[in-house]
Design a protein around this motif. Sequence first.
Motif, short mmCIF file in Angstrom:
data_model
loop_
_atom_site.label_atom_id
_atom_site.label_comp_id
_atom_site.label_asym_id
_atom_site.label_seq_id
_atom_site.Cartn_x
_atom_site.Cartn_y
_atom_site.Cartn_z
N LEU A 1 -11.76 11.49 10.49
CA LEU A 1 -13.02 11.19 11.15
C LEU A 1 -13.81 12.47 11.39
N LYS A 2 -13.13 13.52 11.81
CA LYS A 2 -13.80 14.80 12.03
C LYS A 2 -14.38 15.36 10.74
N GLU A 3 -13.67 15.17 9.64
CA GLU A 3 -14.15 15.68 8.36
C GLU A 3 -15.42 14.95 7.93
N THR A 4 -15.48 13.65 8.18
CA THR A 4 -16.67 12.91 7.78
C THR A 4 -17.84 13.18 8.72
N MET A 5 -17.55 13.58 9.95
CA MET A 5 -18.60 13.80 10.93
C MET A 5 -19.10 15.23 10.96
N GLN A 6 -18.51 16.10 10.18
CA GLN A 6 -18.95 17.50 10.21
C GLN A 6 -20.28 17.63 9.49
N SER A 7 -21.33 17.77 10.29
CA SER A 7 -22.64 17.94 9.70
C SER A 7 -23.30 19.20 10.22
N GLY A 8 -22.67 19.89 11.14
CA GLY A 8 -23.26 21.08 11.70
C GLY A 8 -24.19 20.76 12.86
N HIS A 9 -24.40 19.51 13.12
CA HIS A 9 -25.27 19.12 14.23
C HIS A 9 -24.43 18.99 15.48
N ARG A 10 -25.05 19.27 16.63
CA ARG A 10 -24.27 19.25 17.86
C ARG A 10 -23.80 17.86 18.25
N THR A 11 -24.44 16.81 17.72
CA THR A 11 -23.97 15.46 18.02
C THR A 11 -22.80 15.07 17.15
N GLY A 12 -22.66 15.73 16.01
CA GLY A 12 -21.57 15.40 15.10
C GLY A 12 -21.88 14.21 14.23
N LEU A 13 -23.11 13.72 14.25
CA LEU A 13 -23.47 12.58 13.41
C LEU A 13 -23.51 13.00 11.95
N PRO A 14 -23.17 12.09 11.05
CA PRO A 14 -23.26 12.43 9.63
C PRO A 14 -24.71 12.61 9.21
N GLY A 15 -24.89 13.29 8.11
CA GLY A 15 -26.22 13.61 7.64
C GLY A 15 -27.09 12.39 7.36
N LEU A 16 -26.47 11.30 6.87
CA LEU A 16 -27.25 10.10 6.57
C LEU A 16 -27.87 9.51 7.83
N LEU A 17 -27.13 9.54 8.94
CA LEU A 17 -27.69 9.05 10.19
C LEU A 17 -28.73 10.01 10.75
N LEU A 18 -28.51 11.30 10.57
CA LEU A 18 -29.49 12.27 11.06
C LEU A 18 -30.82 12.13 10.34
N GLU A 19 -30.82 11.62 9.12
CA GLU A 19 -32.06 11.42 8.38
C GLU A 19 -32.96 10.41 9.10
N TYR A 20 -32.35 9.41 9.74
CA TYR A 20 -33.14 8.40 10.44
C TYR A 20 -33.87 8.98 11.65
N PHE A 21 -33.29 10.01 12.26
CA PHE A 21 -33.85 10.57 13.48
C PHE A 21 -34.64 11.84 13.24
N LYS A 22 -34.84 12.20 11.98
CA LYS A 22 -35.60 13.40 11.67
C LYS A 22 -37.08 13.14 12.01
N PRO A 23 -37.75 14.10 12.69
CA PRO A 23 -39.15 13.87 13.02
C PRO A 23 -40.02 13.85 11.77
N ARG A 24 -41.03 13.01 11.81
CA ARG A 24 -41.96 12.93 10.68
C ARG A 24 -42.97 14.06 10.77
N GLU A 25 -43.70 14.22 9.69
CA GLU A 25 -44.73 15.25 9.72
C GLU A 25 -45.87 14.78 10.63
N GLN A 26 -46.57 15.75 11.21
CA GLN A 26 -47.61 15.43 12.17
C GLN A 26 -48.80 14.80 11.48
N LEU A 27 -49.37 13.80 12.13
CA LEU A 27 -50.55 13.14 11.58
C LEU A 27 -51.75 14.08 11.64
N PRO A 28 -52.64 13.97 10.69
CA PRO A 28 -53.82 14.84 10.72
C PRO A 28 -54.70 14.48 11.91
#
Length: 125
Positions: free
Chosen positions: A21-48
Amino acid sequence: MGGGGPPRGGFVHKSQAVKALKETMQSGHRTGLPGLLLEYFKPREQLPQGTELRKKKKPVPFSGVAQYVPLFAGPQDPEEDTSEPKPRLFRNPELNLQCRLNTETKQEKQIRLSEWQREEVGSAL
C-alpha cells in the motif's frame, strides 16, 4: 521457488499488505494520495479577466404618467357595480369580518363545481 506473487492460499501478511500500500501511495505529496487522484484536485488555470465584457449600462430615461392618463376612468365614464356583494361562505364565521381577499373559499369552490356538474348532466340529457 519463491516467486513474487502471493503465497499459496492467497494469504498476505499484514506487513506485506502495508508495504504494498505504501508503494502504491508514494507520490511525493504530503497526503500520500496517488498521482491519479491528485490530478482531480489540481487547480485549474485562472480565468481571464473580464474587463472587455463589462459594458456601461445605459441609464433608463425618466418618463411621466401622461401617456397613461387617458386609461384612467373619467367623470363621464360609468361607475363600476357598487351593489352590496353577496356574503362569503367561511367555516369560521369570524373570517367573514377578517378576510378581504377576492379569492373563493373551499366551500364556494365546492358549490361552484357541484352547480357546474349539475349543468353538465342536465345538458347531456
